[in-house]
Scaffold this motif. Structure first.
Motif, PDB file in Angstrom:
ATOM      1  N   VAL A 144       9.921  12.231   1.430  1.00  0.00           N
ATOM      2  CA  VAL A 144       8.472  12.157   1.226  1.00  0.00           C
ATOM      3  C   VAL A 144       8.066  13.027   0.040  1.00  0.00           C
ATOM      4  O   VAL A 144       8.544  14.148  -0.126  1.00  0.00           O
ATOM      5  N   LYS A 145       7.173  12.512  -0.751  1.00  0.00           N
ATOM      6  CA  LYS A 145       6.679  13.233  -1.928  1.00  0.00           C
ATOM      7  C   LYS A 145       5.723  14.349  -1.518  1.00  0.00           C
ATOM      8  O   LYS A 145       4.744  14.109  -0.808  1.00  0.00           O
ATOM      9  N   ASP A 240       7.253   2.402   3.742  1.00  0.00           N
ATOM     10  CA  ASP A 240       6.181   2.658   2.769  1.00  0.00           C
ATOM     11  C   ASP A 240       4.810   2.352   3.378  1.00  0.00           C
ATOM     12  O   ASP A 240       3.872   3.150   3.269  1.00  0.00           O
ATOM     13  N   ASN A 241       4.712   1.182   3.998  1.00  0.00           N
ATOM     14  CA  ASN A 241       3.438   0.752   4.589  1.00  0.00           C
ATOM     15  C   ASN A 241       3.016   1.669   5.732  1.00  0.00           C
ATOM     16  O   ASN A 241       1.834   2.015   5.864  1.00  0.00           O
ATOM     17  N   PHE A 242       3.982   2.068   6.550  1.00  0.00           N
ATOM     18  CA  PHE A 242       3.677   2.957   7.672  1.00  0.00           C
ATOM     19  C   PHE A 242       3.183   4.311   7.169  1.00  0.00           C
ATOM     20  O   PHE A 242       2.175   4.841   7.643  1.00  0.00           O
ATOM     21  N   LEU A 243       3.880   4.870   6.191  1.00  0.00           N
ATOM     22  CA  LEU A 243       3.523   6.198   5.689  1.00  0.00           C
ATOM     23  C   LEU A 243       2.198   6.201   4.938  1.00  0.00           C
ATOM     24  O   LEU A 243       1.503   7.223   4.913  1.00  0.00           O
ATOM     25  N   SER A 244       1.846   5.084   4.336  1.00  0.00           N
ATOM     26  CA  SER A 244       0.558   5.028   3.630  1.00  0.00           C
ATOM     27  C   SER A 244      -0.600   5.252   4.606  1.00  0.00           C
ATOM     28  O   SER A 244      -1.618   5.845   4.241  1.00  0.00           O
ATOM     29  N   THR A 249       3.532   9.356   0.838  1.00  0.00           N
ATOM     30  CA  THR A 249       4.241   8.397  -0.007  1.00  0.00           C
ATOM     31  C   THR A 249       5.700   8.817  -0.171  1.00  0.00           C
ATOM     32  O   THR A 249       6.029  10.010  -0.114  1.00  0.00           O
ATOM     33  N   ILE A 250       6.560   7.822  -0.383  1.00  0.00           N
ATOM     34  CA  ILE A 250       7.972   8.080  -0.627  1.00  0.00           C
ATOM     35  C   ILE A 250       8.166   8.437  -2.102  1.00  0.00           C
ATOM     36  O   ILE A 250       7.540   7.844  -2.987  1.00  0.00           O
ATOM     37  N   LYS A 251       9.056   9.393  -2.381  1.00  0.00           N
ATOM     38  CA  LYS A 251       9.377   9.732  -3.771  1.00  0.00           C
ATOM     39  C   LYS A 251       9.975   8.529  -4.490  1.00  0.00           C
ATOM     40  O   LYS A 251      10.646   7.693  -3.875  1.00  0.00           O
ATOM     41  N   GLU A 252       9.757   8.487  -5.790  1.00  0.00           N
ATOM     42  CA  GLU A 252      10.234   7.369  -6.594  1.00  0.00           C
ATOM     43  C   GLU A 252      11.753   7.337  -6.726  1.00  0.00           C
ATOM     44  O   GLU A 252      12.334   6.299  -7.067  1.00  0.00           O
ATOM     45  N   ASN A 253      12.430   8.450  -6.457  1.00  0.00           N
ATOM     46  CA  ASN A 253      13.873   8.520  -6.667  1.00  0.00           C
ATOM     47  C   ASN A 253      14.690   8.113  -5.436  1.00  0.00           C
ATOM     48  O   ASN A 253      15.827   8.562  -5.248  1.00  0.00           O
TER      49      ASN A 253
END
Length: 356
Positions: A144-145, A240-244, A249-253
């Motif tokens: 997670v970012k 992604d949808n759940f965390l939004s 948000t998930i990190k881009e890496n």
């Protein structure tokens, strides 16, 4: 889950607060400010008790500290609460809240949980990579970012209201949550529990709705395994949808790879099929600590605790040659254990109820 009540009375119990004093003081017994509290634990426990019962407790301002953490020496800001009364109150709360949080905790959520930790996750990953090659063919790794600062205070409060109905306890939790400007502060004893609790719904979503067979989470770092690469891509979108909805948000890496073609770098280890090594940055950290200790005229509690912790890391991976060359010439593990025992005796000297 049935909501729990009548917790505040247990939090404010004098024995609970005295126990909290000793738990919070572990490793800090040589500080004058802590020694002062340990010399009269009942008196100071009564002061905390009255502040909680009378609702006069107000969290003190945190002391900000900059540290460089991880392999890349990334700068982080740690928010350090005062030992008294803040850390004591955090412990008094968590001594009663921990069993409630643990009831909903996923079995391979491994961060900051006594009896689990890195070794539980590490042993599980080693096992499944060897015993179930089919369903560990691909790995999805993500985190997670800016997790701690991004935790939404109101969502966290609402999550606690789903499991607790004790208004006084909820008000104390709110007070601690609101003691920082954004998210929850890195450095609080409560924060590691609150952070794990925040992601409990995600754990259940991944296991019960997405039906992921193998999944390990260490705070906000996650690995998921499958025999199907496309399936993991779809799962990533679902996460992604759940965390939004959780304002995260998930990190881009994030990474999706075949486990036969490269090792999994996770929990401070590098996992191959059939053997496991320690991450190079951790090898270097342990080597540096060992050499520094050898130059000192005495071993501090923190040095001893660190090296005994590192010995556990090394014991569970393929590191025999490394230990013989870089650790054993500099570190006396028996002496380290003696330092830890002496520190524990200081605590027991002050209070017979040191251990629950």
């Amino acid at each position: 889950m049935k909501r729990k009540g009548n917790i505040y009375e247990k939090i404010t119990d004098l024995n609970n607060i005295e126990t909290a004093i000793y738990r919070a003081s572990k490793g800090k017994g040589n500080r004058k400010s802590v020694e002062k509290i340990l010399d009269s634990p009942t008196y100071y426990a009564m002061q905390v008790q009255q502040a909680l019962i009378n609702k006069t407790y107000v969290p003190n301002k945190y002391v900000e500290m900059k540290i460089r953490d991880g392999a890349n020496k990334k700068e982080r800001i740690i928010y350090k609460p005062r030992f008294y009364p803040d850390q004591v109150i955090h412990w008094a709360l968590m001594l009663q809240l921990e069993p409630i949080i643990m009831k909903g905790m996923y079995e391979f959520c491994c961060a900051s949980i006594k009896g689990r930790g890195i070794m539980r996750g590490m042993r599980h990953i080693k096992k499944i990579l060897v015993q179930d090659r089919k369903h560990t063919k691909y790995c999805l790794k993500l985190d997670v970012k800016k997790f701690y600062p991004s935790i939404d205070k109101q969502i966290l409060k609402n999550k606690f209201r789903r499991v607790l109905k004790d208004k006084d306890t909820l008000n104390l939790i709110d007070l601690i949550i609101d003691s920082s400007e954004s998210g929850i502060p890195i450095g609080n004893f409560t924060s590691q529990w609150f952070a794990n609790f925040y992601l409990q719904d995600l754990d259940h979503f991944i296991k019960e709705q997405l039906k992921v067979k193998y999944y390990v989470r260490y705070m906000d770092d996650m690995v998921l395994f499958s025999n199907n690469k496309k399936e993991l891509r779809k799962i990533k979108i679902e996460i992604d949808n759940f965390l939004s909805k959780e304002k995260l948000t998930i990190k881009e890496n994030w990474q999706l790879f075949k486990t036969e073609s490269r090792p999994l770098d996770f929990l401070g280890y590098r996992f191959y099929r059939g053997y496991t090594t320690l991450r190079r940055s951790n090898f270097l950290r342990i080597k540096r600590r060992a050499k520094k200790m050898a130059k000192k005229d005495h071993i501090t509690y923190h040095d001893a605790a660190a090296m005994l912790s590192y010995s556990g890391w090394l014991k569970h991976c393929d590191s025999y040659n490394y230990q013989q060359k870089y650790i054993k010439p500099y570190v006396n593990y028996k002496l380290c254990k003696e330092v830890i025992r002496n520190e524990s005796k200081k605590g027991r000297k002050h209070n017979k109820t040191w251990q629950l």
